[in-house]
Each structure stands twice: as C-alpha cells, then as structure tokens.
Motif scaffolding. Structure first.
Motif, short mmCIF file in Angstrom:
data_model
loop_
_atom_site.label_atom_id
_atom_site.label_comp_id
_atom_site.label_asym_id
_atom_site.label_seq_id
_atom_site.Cartn_x
_atom_site.Cartn_y
_atom_site.Cartn_z
N TYR A 1 14.91 -52.82 -21.42
CA TYR A 1 14.84 -52.87 -22.88
C TYR A 1 13.66 -52.02 -23.32
N VAL A 2 13.87 -51.20 -24.33
CA VAL A 2 12.79 -50.38 -24.89
C VAL A 2 12.66 -50.76 -26.36
N PHE A 3 11.48 -51.28 -26.71
CA PHE A 3 11.18 -51.68 -28.07
C PHE A 3 10.30 -50.61 -28.71
N ASN A 4 10.82 -49.99 -29.77
CA ASN A 4 10.06 -49.04 -30.59
C ASN A 4 10.11 -49.59 -32.00
N GLY A 5 9.08 -50.30 -32.38
CA GLY A 5 9.12 -50.96 -33.67
C GLY A 5 10.24 -51.98 -33.66
N THR A 6 11.05 -51.98 -34.69
CA THR A 6 12.13 -52.96 -34.77
C THR A 6 13.41 -52.49 -34.07
N TYR A 7 13.38 -51.30 -33.49
CA TYR A 7 14.54 -50.78 -32.76
C TYR A 7 14.44 -51.12 -31.29
N VAL A 8 15.57 -51.54 -30.73
CA VAL A 8 15.64 -51.93 -29.32
C VAL A 8 16.80 -51.20 -28.67
N THR A 9 16.53 -50.61 -27.51
CA THR A 9 17.59 -49.99 -26.72
C THR A 9 17.70 -50.75 -25.41
N LEU A 10 18.90 -51.19 -25.10
CA LEU A 10 19.18 -51.88 -23.84
C LEU A 10 19.97 -50.93 -22.95
N THR A 11 19.53 -50.78 -21.72
CA THR A 11 20.25 -49.97 -20.75
C THR A 11 20.54 -50.83 -19.53
N HIS A 12 21.82 -50.90 -19.15
CA HIS A 12 22.27 -51.58 -17.92
C HIS A 12 22.48 -50.49 -16.89
N LYS A 13 22.03 -50.74 -15.66
CA LYS A 13 22.27 -49.80 -14.57
C LYS A 13 22.68 -50.58 -13.33
N GLY A 14 23.40 -49.92 -12.47
CA GLY A 14 23.76 -50.52 -11.20
C GLY A 14 22.70 -50.21 -10.15
N ALA A 15 22.42 -51.15 -9.29
CA ALA A 15 21.43 -50.92 -8.24
C ALA A 15 21.98 -49.99 -7.17
N ARG A 16 23.19 -50.26 -6.73
CA ARG A 16 23.78 -49.45 -5.68
C ARG A 16 25.14 -48.88 -6.07
#
Length: 157
Positions: free
Chosen positions: A53-68
């Motif tokens: 999760y990246v919080f820049n002020g009130t904006y949030v970006t969620l990134t899902h990634k696979g480990a393998r």
C-alpha cells in the motif's frame, strides 16, 4: 565594548526571528510524506502473496503481487479521509523512526509472514520490516492505524 554586546544581541535576535519564520512543525516535515506498508508471505501458495500500500496524502494505491507465480501484478486506487491521513501523520516521528533497525525480530520465519512500514520524505526513506502481528516499539499507533487502513482496503475490485 557596548558595540560588541549590541552586535551579539542583534545576532541572537535575528537568529531567534529566523527560527520563528521557519518553524519545523510536524505538518511541515510531513507535507511530502509518503507511507508504504504491506505484508509479504514468502512461502505462500496463493496467487497474490505480497500486498503493498502506498499512501500519498488521502490517495492510496494497493498492489498485489505473486511471490513465485507468474500472475501479473494487480493495482488499484482508493482514498482515505483527510481525518485518517492527519491521524496517520500525527503518529509519525521521522527522527525516531529513522533510528529503528531495518529488521526487527525474524520476519517471515516459519512462514509467519513479514510486515513492513517505510516512511519517505523527499529522497530520504527508511523501511522497517518485522513479523506479521508484531509491532515497532514506540510506533504502536502508526502500526495499528496502517493495519486498520489495510483491512478497510484489502482487495482490488
């Protein structure tokens, strides 16, 4: 002798005025604050084992990634309230956070998962990684606040 005393008083006075003109409040230091947080499960069998999760002020970006897995990363955006962002910023003490070790405990040992928090202001950033469910001593309110935000926005839809 009096002129030296006057000069010293003027220097002290101007120095004092300068401090008042450029205060270093928490808001000043965190105006450009970016908070990254998330979890990593290295031995995860699921499709998305890494959540960032990246919080820049009130904006949030969620990134899902696979480990393998070869699954493509998935990203989505949302917002949090201004009150929530202010509460997160209030729980940040940059000087103290930057003194924390990069790794606490044994993150992701015995497949327990790792949790991380990274604070960035400008080019300066510091990340602390720790076992899921534990905390960073002295930063309990930050850890709890970020966990609450992650739970509220846990999936891309």
């Amino acid at each position: 002798m009096k002129s030296i005393a006057v000069i010293i008083l003027l220097i002290i006075g101007f120095g004092h005025c300068q401090t008042r003109l450029t205060p270093q409040t928490a808001d000043d230091l965190t105006d450009t604050l970016t908070i990254r947080t998330g979890t990593v499960f290295g031995m995860c069998a699921g499709e998305y084992c890494i959540r960032e999760y990246v919080f820049n002020g009130t904006y949030v970006t969620l990134t899902h990634k696979g480990a393998r897995s070869q699954a493509a990363a998935q990203s989505c955006q949302s917002t949090i309230s201004a009150a929530d962002w202010i509460a997160l910023k209030a729980s940040v003490n940059l000087a103290s956070f930057n003194q924390q070790p990069a790794v606490l405990g044994c993150p992701d040992c015995a497949d327990g998962g790792a949790e991380f928090i990274e604070l960035q202001v400008g080019e300066q950033k510091h990340r602390v990684t720790f076992p899921v469910g534990e905390t960073i001593p002295g930063f309990e309110s930050l850890v709890t606040g970020l966990r609450n935000q992650r739970n509220a926005f846990s999936e891309c839809k």
